[in-house]
Design an enzyme around this catalytic site. Structure first.
Site, PDB file in Angstrom:
ATOM      1  N   GLU A 269     -22.288  42.639 -74.712  1.00 42.63           N
ATOM      2  CA  GLU A 269     -21.808  41.291 -74.425  1.00 42.63           C
ATOM      3  C   GLU A 269     -21.120  41.220 -73.059  1.00 42.63           C
ATOM      4  O   GLU A 269     -21.339  40.276 -72.297  1.00 42.63           O
ATOM      5  CB  GLU A 269     -20.834  40.843 -75.524  1.00 42.63           C
ATOM      6  CG  GLU A 269     -21.452  40.769 -76.910  1.00 42.63           C
ATOM      7  CD  GLU A 269     -21.270  42.045 -77.707  1.00 42.63           C
ATOM      8  OE1 GLU A 269     -21.118  41.965 -78.931  1.00 42.63           O
ATOM      9  OE2 GLU A 269     -21.286  43.144 -77.090  1.00 42.63           O
TER      10      GLU A 269
ATOM     11  N   ALA B 236     -46.307  66.829 -88.421  1.00 41.76           N
ATOM     12  CA  ALA B 236     -47.709  66.623 -88.049  1.00 41.76           C
ATOM     13  C   ALA B 236     -48.550  67.512 -88.949  1.00 41.76           C
ATOM     14  O   ALA B 236     -48.286  68.717 -89.060  1.00 41.76           O
ATOM     15  CB  ALA B 236     -47.934  66.970 -86.577  1.00 41.76           C
TER      16      ALA B 236
ATOM     17  N   LEU C 120     -37.572  72.383 -78.391  1.00 42.60           N
ATOM     18  CA  LEU C 120     -36.728  71.359 -79.029  1.00 42.60           C
ATOM     19  C   LEU C 120     -35.935  70.559 -78.007  1.00 42.60           C
ATOM     20  O   LEU C 120     -34.722  70.351 -78.136  1.00 42.60           O
ATOM     21  CB  LEU C 120     -35.793  71.982 -80.075  1.00 42.60           C
ATOM     22  CG  LEU C 120     -36.463  72.682 -81.253  1.00 42.60           C
ATOM     23  CD1 LEU C 120     -35.422  73.112 -82.267  1.00 42.60           C
ATOM     24  CD2 LEU C 120     -37.511  71.794 -81.911  1.00 42.60           C
TER      25      LEU C 120
END
Length: 376
Positions: A53, A155, A205
């Site tokens: 904001e 996967a 990683l």
């Protein structure tokens, strides 16, 4: 942009740009509109800096007076590292504020809108609420439970294998899928794997692409190796990558092993073993990560760790890439090991499932719940 929903969609796009850099704060987007024109835009900055904001108000300047604000999460109304956003909105003379979702944080929840209304600002809440909650699903779980949100990514071949019988797994998914995963890594606080994955695959990683922006990621997620007995090789690539690594082991660990990991730059986190099994207590591990303000953990293998998380009902979201290949073999590694369920009627199923294609691969994602029979 002509309609209110278009402005909120724009704010949601801005919020997504902030993912990966705001934790433990939420990722928020904000757009300020006056006379049908966008006069200010912003998204949450890293902790300690400005919220969405204020960023939008700074860009709008005097044009914010009498304008409408579209923000994806309720403005804060308390002093933290920065002053309250509600105060900035009121002082800028914003006339109305549209909020997608109420902030579930107890110090804000509903109080932000109430403060605006008391100051004469018109408020409306609930537009595109579901989409806004999805953007901050990890923050919402963390701020309401103190526990990190757990996403499991895997996967597998079309016959459910994550590696061949020899342990080879490079590469089951294609380039497009792997690039998307690097962007996912950029948005999380930590990546968790089991020790067998480290020994077999020797992964990096790391997040090698920033989320949707191209180039290298500016920050690396915390790496967590679940390794009850401290079997991770000192030569593992993980220890040569930028960022921090935590070894989650069971106590007491051999002092020589602890010293070796410490010299490699890793933190050794000793936890009480799971009752009767000698394995790391995953619930205790997640509790500890929550205390460290880790809001989102991405689990990338292997099957034993993923199975244990499902057995303990600790998985919040599942992302599966299915490659159009068949591996076969009774000894080939399955995507999810662990104990599993005793009856199909008690299997986990995915709610709010989405399907997307990456090259030849199909990605399915959703939120697992365990089905129960009537007798259960």
């Amino acid at each position: 942009m002509e309609r209110s929903s278009d402005y909120m969609k724009g704010a949601l796009t801005l919020a997504k740009l902030a993912l990966g850099s705001t934790s433990p704060n939420p990722a928020v987007g904000c757009i300020i509109v006056k006379g049908g024109l966008v006069v200010g835009m912003g998204h949450t900055q890293p902790p300690g800096s400005w919220h969405a904001e204020v960023m939008a108000l700074q860009q709008a300047g005097p044009k914010a007076h009498g304008a409408a604000m579209y923000v994806t999460l309720e403005p804060c109304c308390h002093y933290g590292r920065t002053p309250p956003c509600t105060e900035a909105i009121i002082n800028a003379g914003v006339e109305e504020v549209h909020v997608a979702a109420i902030d579930p944080n107890p110090v804000v929840s509903g109080k932000g809108l109430a403060a605006l209304e008391r100051a004469g600002v018109r408020v409306a809440a609930g537009e595109m609420e579901a989409e806004a909650r999805d953007v901050n699903e990890a923050y919402i779980k963390y701020v309401t439970t103190g526990m990190p949100f757990v996403t499991v990514k895997l996967a597998m071949s079309i016959d459910g294998k994550i590696a061949t019988r020899t342990g080879d797994s490079k590469w089951i998914s294609g380039d497009d899928a792997r690039k998307w995963v690097h962007n996912l890594r950029h948005t999380v606080d930590a990546i968790m794997v089991g020790v067998n994955t480290v020994i077999t695959d020797d992964p990096h990683l790391t997040a090698r692409f920033s989320s949707g922006k191209g180039g290298k990621s500016r920050k690396q997620p915390l790496r967590i190796i679940v390794d009850a007995q401290g079997r991770t090789p000192a030569t593992a690539q993980i220890f040569r990558e930028p960022g921090n690594t935590v070894m989650a082991v069971t106590r007491p660990l051999d002092p020589a092993r602890e010293d070796a990991f410490t010299k490699l730059g890793a933190e050794v986190l000793q936890l009480m073993p799971r009752s009767g099994e000698g394995q790391v207590d995953l619930q205790e591990l997640l509790n500890e990560l929550g205390k460290r303000q880790i809001t989102h953990v991405l689990v990338e293998g292997g099957g034993r760790l993923i199975g244990s998380l499902f057995d303990a009902n600790l998985v919040d979201k599942l992302v599966i890439f299915i490659a159009p290949i068949i591996v076969g073999g009774a000894e080939a590694k399955s995507a999810v090991a662990g104990r599993g369920v005793d009856k199909v009627s008690n299997a986990f199923m995915l709610e709010r499932m989405t399907v997307r294609r990456f090259g030849d691969d199909v990605m399915m994602s959703g939120y697992p719940i365990q089905r129960k029979t009537e007798r259960d």
